[in-house]
Design a protein around this motif. Structure first.
Motif, PDB file in Angstrom:
ATOM      1  N   GLN A   5       0.842  -1.185   0.000  1.00  6.36           N
ATOM      2  CA  GLN A   5       0.000   0.000   0.000  1.00  6.36           C
ATOM      3  C   GLN A   5       0.885   1.246   0.000  1.00  6.36           C
ATOM      4  N   GLY A   6       0.431   2.241  -0.707  1.00  6.92           N
ATOM      5  CA  GLY A   6       1.146   3.511  -0.676  1.00  6.92           C
ATOM      6  C   GLY A   6       2.511   3.460  -1.336  1.00  6.92           C
ATOM      7  N   VAL A   7       2.666   2.612  -2.335  1.00 11.29           N
ATOM      8  CA  VAL A   7       3.921   2.554  -3.089  1.00 11.29           C
ATOM      9  C   VAL A   7       3.561   2.824  -4.549  1.00 11.29           C
ATOM     10  N   SER A   8       4.393   3.569  -5.252  1.00  3.45           N
ATOM     11  CA  SER A   8       4.067   3.915  -6.631  1.00  3.45           C
ATOM     12  C   SER A   8       4.038   2.663  -7.501  1.00  3.45           C
ATOM     13  N   ARG A   9       3.270   2.728  -8.584  1.00  7.24           N
ATOM     14  CA  ARG A   9       3.037   1.555  -9.421  1.00  7.24           C
ATOM     15  C   ARG A   9       4.348   0.948  -9.943  1.00  7.24           C
ATOM     16  N   ALA A  10       5.240   1.816 -10.405  1.00  9.38           N
ATOM     17  CA  ALA A  10       6.495   1.331 -10.988  1.00  9.38           C
ATOM     18  C   ALA A  10       7.328   0.619  -9.924  1.00  9.38           C
ATOM     19  N   GLU A  11       7.384   1.240  -8.747  1.00 10.57           N
ATOM     20  CA  GLU A  11       8.197   0.655  -7.689  1.00 10.57           C
ATOM     21  C   GLU A  11       7.596  -0.656  -7.192  1.00 10.57           C
ATOM     22  N   ARG A  12       6.234  -0.667  -7.138  1.00 16.05           N
ATOM     23  CA  ARG A  12       5.526  -1.896  -6.739  1.00 16.05           C
ATOM     24  C   ARG A  12       5.938  -3.062  -7.623  1.00 16.05           C
ATOM     25  N   ASP A  13       5.901  -2.804  -8.923  1.00 17.18           N
ATOM     26  CA  ASP A  13       6.201  -3.847  -9.882  1.00 17.18           C
ATOM     27  C   ASP A  13       7.619  -4.383  -9.692  1.00 17.18           C
ATOM     28  N   ALA A  14       8.570  -3.450  -9.581  1.00 20.10           N
ATOM     29  CA  ALA A  14       9.972  -3.849  -9.457  1.00 20.10           C
ATOM     30  C   ALA A  14      10.191  -4.616  -8.160  1.00 20.10           C
ATOM     31  N   ARG A  15       9.601  -4.103  -7.070  1.00 20.86           N
ATOM     32  CA  ARG A  15       9.806  -4.776  -5.776  1.00 20.86           C
ATOM     33  C   ARG A  15       9.124  -6.137  -5.759  1.00 20.86           C
ATOM     34  N   GLY A  16       7.919  -6.207  -6.374  1.00 24.93           N
ATOM     35  CA  GLY A  16       7.203  -7.485  -6.428  1.00 24.93           C
ATOM     36  C   GLY A  16       8.025  -8.548  -7.145  1.00 24.93           C
ATOM     37  N   ARG A  17       8.606  -8.148  -8.278  1.00 18.13           N
ATOM     38  CA  ARG A  17       9.439  -9.099  -9.035  1.00 18.13           C
ATOM     39  C   ARG A  17      10.640  -9.534  -8.215  1.00 18.13           C
ATOM     40  N   ALA A  18      11.241  -8.582  -7.490  1.00 16.52           N
ATOM     41  CA  ALA A  18      12.424  -8.912  -6.687  1.00 16.52           C
ATOM     42  C   ALA A  18      12.053  -9.912  -5.588  1.00 16.52           C
ATOM     43  N   ILE A  19      10.898  -9.698  -4.956  1.00 11.82           N
ATOM     44  CA  ILE A  19      10.503 -10.605  -3.871  1.00 11.82           C
ATOM     45  C   ILE A  19      10.202 -11.997  -4.420  1.00 11.82           C
ATOM     46  N   LEU A  20       9.530 -12.051  -5.585  1.00  6.32           N
ATOM     47  CA  LEU A  20       9.249 -13.359  -6.180  1.00  6.32           C
ATOM     48  C   LEU A  20      10.553 -14.071  -6.541  1.00  6.32           C
ATOM     49  N   GLU A  21      11.529 -13.281  -7.005  1.00  6.61           N
ATOM     50  CA  GLU A  21      12.837 -13.841  -7.324  1.00  6.61           C
ATOM     51  C   GLU A  21      13.454 -14.450  -6.065  1.00  6.61           C
ATOM     52  N   ARG A  22      13.260 -13.747  -4.962  1.00  2.00           N
ATOM     53  CA  ARG A  22      13.866 -14.165  -3.699  1.00  2.00           C
ATOM     54  C   ARG A  22      13.288 -15.492  -3.209  1.00  2.00           C
ATOM     55  N   VAL A  23      12.018 -15.755  -3.511  1.00  2.71           N
ATOM     56  CA  VAL A  23      11.436 -17.035  -3.106  1.00  2.71           C
ATOM     57  C   VAL A  23      11.466 -18.038  -4.271  1.00  2.71           C
ATOM     58  N   HIS A  24      12.382 -17.815  -5.201  1.00  3.92           N
ATOM     59  CA  HIS A  24      12.638 -18.746  -6.310  1.00  3.92           C
ATOM     60  C   HIS A  24      11.423 -18.909  -7.225  1.00  3.92           C
ATOM     61  N   LEU A  25      10.717 -17.822  -7.515  1.00  2.00           N
ATOM     62  CA  LEU A  25       9.567 -17.909  -8.411  1.00  2.00           C
ATOM     63  C   LEU A  25       9.751 -17.031  -9.647  1.00  2.00           C
ATOM     64  N   GLY A  26      10.991 -16.633  -9.929  1.00  2.00           N
ATOM     65  CA  GLY A  26      11.251 -15.838 -11.115  1.00  2.00           C
ATOM     66  C   GLY A  26      10.745 -16.569 -12.359  1.00  2.00           C
ATOM     67  N   GLY A  27      10.042 -15.833 -13.258  1.00  2.00           N
ATOM     68  CA  GLY A  27       9.523 -16.451 -14.470  1.00  2.00           C
ATOM     69  C   GLY A  27       8.071 -16.880 -14.351  1.00  2.00           C
ATOM     70  N   LEU A  28       7.550 -16.933 -13.112  1.00  2.00           N
ATOM     71  CA  LEU A  28       6.163 -17.359 -12.932  1.00  2.00           C
ATOM     72  C   LEU A  28       5.267 -16.188 -12.533  1.00  2.00           C
ATOM     73  N   GLU A  29       5.753 -14.943 -12.773  1.00  2.00           N
ATOM     74  CA  GLU A  29       5.031 -13.763 -12.299  1.00  2.00           C
ATOM     75  C   GLU A  29       3.611 -13.676 -12.825  1.00  2.00           C
ATOM     76  N   GLU A  30       3.412 -14.117 -14.076  1.00  2.00           N
ATOM     77  CA  GLU A  30       2.109 -13.903 -14.706  1.00  2.00           C
ATOM     78  C   GLU A  30       1.142 -15.070 -14.518  1.00  2.00           C
ATOM     79  N   ARG A  31       1.540 -16.094 -13.772  1.00  2.00           N
ATOM     80  CA  ARG A  31       0.655 -17.248 -13.564  1.00  2.00           C
ATOM     81  C   ARG A  31      -0.386 -16.925 -12.497  1.00  2.00           C
ATOM     82  N   ARG A  32      -1.603 -17.456 -12.739  1.00  2.00           N
ATOM     83  CA  ARG A  32      -2.629 -17.393 -11.697  1.00  2.00           C
ATOM     84  C   ARG A  32      -2.369 -18.514 -10.682  1.00  2.00           C
ATOM     85  N   PRO A  33      -2.855 -18.363  -9.433  1.00  2.18           N
ATOM     86  CA  PRO A  33      -2.621 -19.404  -8.417  1.00  2.18           C
ATOM     87  C   PRO A  33      -3.049 -20.790  -8.870  1.00  2.18           C
TER      88      PRO A  33
END
Lengths: 376, 222
Positions: A115-143
């Motif tokens: 919450q309260g984070v700009s759209r661009a930064e949200r996207d970049a941080r979200g990708r970084a966190i997914l990378e950190r939990v070894h989910l890089g490449g699966l960003e666009e998959r639904r659960p």
């Protein structure tokens, strides 16, 4: 400028401190604390109230009385009438079934928690966190298009996305298969090393708790029975209740005879047992004692060996169940049904000794494993 | 074809949907997740229009809207006219009659949103209104659209209540269903047939949309 004392007071205490009391719907009488970077495991059987404690911390359940402090803020205090709503408590919550947002992609699930984070930064941080939990490449998959283990990782990523003041994990490994679970254990242990906030893990699996936690808290019927480092709790349960909860089946009562330098002597069914020294227990008092199955050793039946002098007890085999490489055995001490001793032996050892139900055997009770549990 | 009556019916259907959309969302969520005393009674009351004969409902509304009831007098004091035999009165009646058609599909759709997912949203820092916008509405929209389509189609076809409360004033309260009855009485088979065919087609289309959407809700849940 300001005195050192004032400066110290201004630094918020980042630890989690919880005390809860209620009578219904589930009775609770809980006090626990968790330091930043520490992983505290809440362990107890189902219905012990451990998930409710977690829900209280997150603000999803309102206890009758208590105080919850976290990250230097008061989240709940019935005296001061403070009860922050869930969305204003900075928690990361991983639910047992993950509770991912089904209509969002993995990346959207993670960025939804920023919450309260700009759209661009949200996207970049979200990708970084997914990378950190070894989910890089699966960003666009639904659960629905992710495996159980991948869903769990998204749930962890979403919980971390808010930069939480406390991370709460509610049975996060119960919905995945064994192989995945082992891999997720390693990942959590690895992740935990890099996290600076308190982490509370709820589980009914003692092995899991011992494996992952810095400290264990045993919960039974809504009460905290014992708290301490896992090895300490497992080796020295505070009471017969705790001993039963950590799966120690050999719980008996004995009379303390005297204290020696290296051991305490305990009378039990006509035997005099040497036990781990406990000078704090008065001689003459009757106390419960326990010994884990690993502390009961089977003697070789064909020829005596050195260890036989250590608390030897003769008995009859009442139960012999091979389970994989090890066999679980029950020996009735002195042949009496009142004193069943549970132990585990490798199957090949059992075969070499021709162990079967009804056979007479002798065992040693290792002195260091005999633990006295004086009532407080 | 009575174009004035058709236009009035479409206007009434649209207005009824507009009024019932927020009411349906609020009451649908409340009934789906709220635990409060008298919940069963409220649900029964909201379902009543489904089983009550339209003439009975129309009779009570007529009495309630009339100048001799407190509600009717209050409305008259505020707006200078009664609700009886006006478009506003018709709209009020239509909203009440359509409560179950709007609320029930929405309630079922909100019930299908797992409680844990909503809790996870709160734990992700979403305030209640954000949870509504980002979780509830995106997951429950097929039910919301279903409620609106059912309401609209049902409003076009409503006869008994409309006749009781609205009378049959052309351009004010004479809807297409009443126009059909009128035409049949006047032996104008052609106009009655055309309007009936229109209502048949629109009802069929509404049900079609409803079933397609409810299939979608089911897939989402799986």
């Amino acid at each position: 400028m300001s005195c050192p004392g004032g400066w110290a007071a201004a630094v918020p205490d980042p630890a989690l401190s919880v005390s809860l009391r209620q009578d219904s719907p589930i009775p609770l009488d809980v006090a626990l604390a968790c330091a930043p970077g520490e992983l505290l495991a809440l362990v107890g059987p189902s219905g012990s109230g451990k998930s409710t404690v977690l829900r209280c911390i997150a603000g999803l359940h309102r206890p009758a009385m208590g105080r919850i402090l976290c990250g230097g803020e008061t989240w709940f205090d019935d005296d001061a009438r403070i009860d922050r709503p869930a969305h204003r408590r900075r928690v990361g919550f991983v639910f047992q079934n993950y509770a991912l947002f089904p209509h969002m992609t993995a990346l959207e699930n993670v960025t939804a928690a920023m919450q309260g984070v700009s759209r661009a930064e949200r996207d970049a941080r979200g990708r970084a966190i997914l990378e950190r939990v070894h989910l890089g490449g699966l960003e666009e998959r639904r659960p629905a298009a992710l495996s159980g283990g991948q869903q769990q990782r998204v749930a962890v990523a979403r919980a971390l996305a808010r930069d939480p003041a406390v991370l709460l994990l509610d049975e996060p490994f119960s919905a995945v298969d064994r192989a995945t679970r082992k891999r997720l254990y390693r990942e959590l242990a690895e992740l935990h090393g890099t996290l600076g906030m308190p982490v509370v893990l709820v589980t009914h699996d003692l092995e899991e708790a011992a494996l992952l936690s810095d400290r264990l808290c045993i919960l039974h019927r809504g009460r905290t029975l014992q708290e301490g480092p896992p090895l300490e709790v497992m080796a020295r349960p505070a009471s017969p209740d705790v001993a039963r909860l950590i799966d120690i089946r050999n719980i008996f009562e004995g009379r303390v005879l005297e204290h020696r330098e290296t051991c305490t002597l305990v009378a039990w069914r006509g035997h005099v047992l040497e036990a781990a020294p406990r000078a704090d227990v008065a001689a003459g008092s009757v106390v419960p004692w326990c010994i884990p199955a690993s502390g009961v050793l089977l003697h070789r039946r064909d020829r005596p060996s050195r260890g036989e002098r250590e608390n030897p007890v003769a008995g009859r085999v009442a139960e012999f169940v091979p389970l994989g490489e090890n066999a679980s055995m029950v020996v009735l001490a002195d042949g009496s049904p009142d004193a069943p001793l549970a132990l585990s032996v490798p199957v090949h050892v059992a075969h070499r000794n021709a162990v079967s139900v009804g056979v007479e055997v002798t065992v040693s009770l290792l002195a260091d494993s005999i633990h006295l549990m004086p009532r407080i | 074809m009575d174009w004035t009556a058709l236009g009035l019916s479409l206007r009434l259907g649209g207005a009824t949907c507009l009024v019932l959309l927020p009411i349906g969302i609020v009451l649908g969520r409340l009934l789906a997740w709220g635990r409060f005393r008298g919940r069963g009674f409220v649900e029964a009351l909201l379902t009543l229009p489904l089983v009550l004969p339209p003439t009975v409902l129309g009779y009570y509304l007529l009495v309630a809207f009339g100048g001799s009831s407190p509600a009717g007098r209050l409305y008259e004091a505020m707006f200078g006219s009664t609700l009886v035999f006006t478009f506003e009165g018709l709209l009020a009646a239509s909203v009440l009659v359509n409560l179950p058609f709007a609320i029930q599909p929405m309630q079922r759709a909100f019930e299908a949103v797992p409680g844990e997912v909503r809790e996870a949203a709160a734990c992700s820092g979403m305030a209640p209104l954000q949870v509504l916008r980002r979780i509830d509405l995106p997951l429950a929209w097929p039910g919301i659209v279903t409620g609106m389509v059912m309401t609209f189609a049902h409003t076009l076809g409503e006869f008994g209540v409309v006749l009781m409360v609205g009378g049959s004033l052309p351009g004010e309260t004479k809807t297409i269903a009443i126009a059909i009855y009128d035409r049949v009485q006047a032996f104008d088979e052609g106009a009655a047939g055309a309007m009936s065919a229109f209502l048949l087609a629109s009802s069929l289309a509404a049900l079609g949309i409803t079933y397609v959407l409810s299939g979608r809700v089911g897939r989402r849940r799986a």
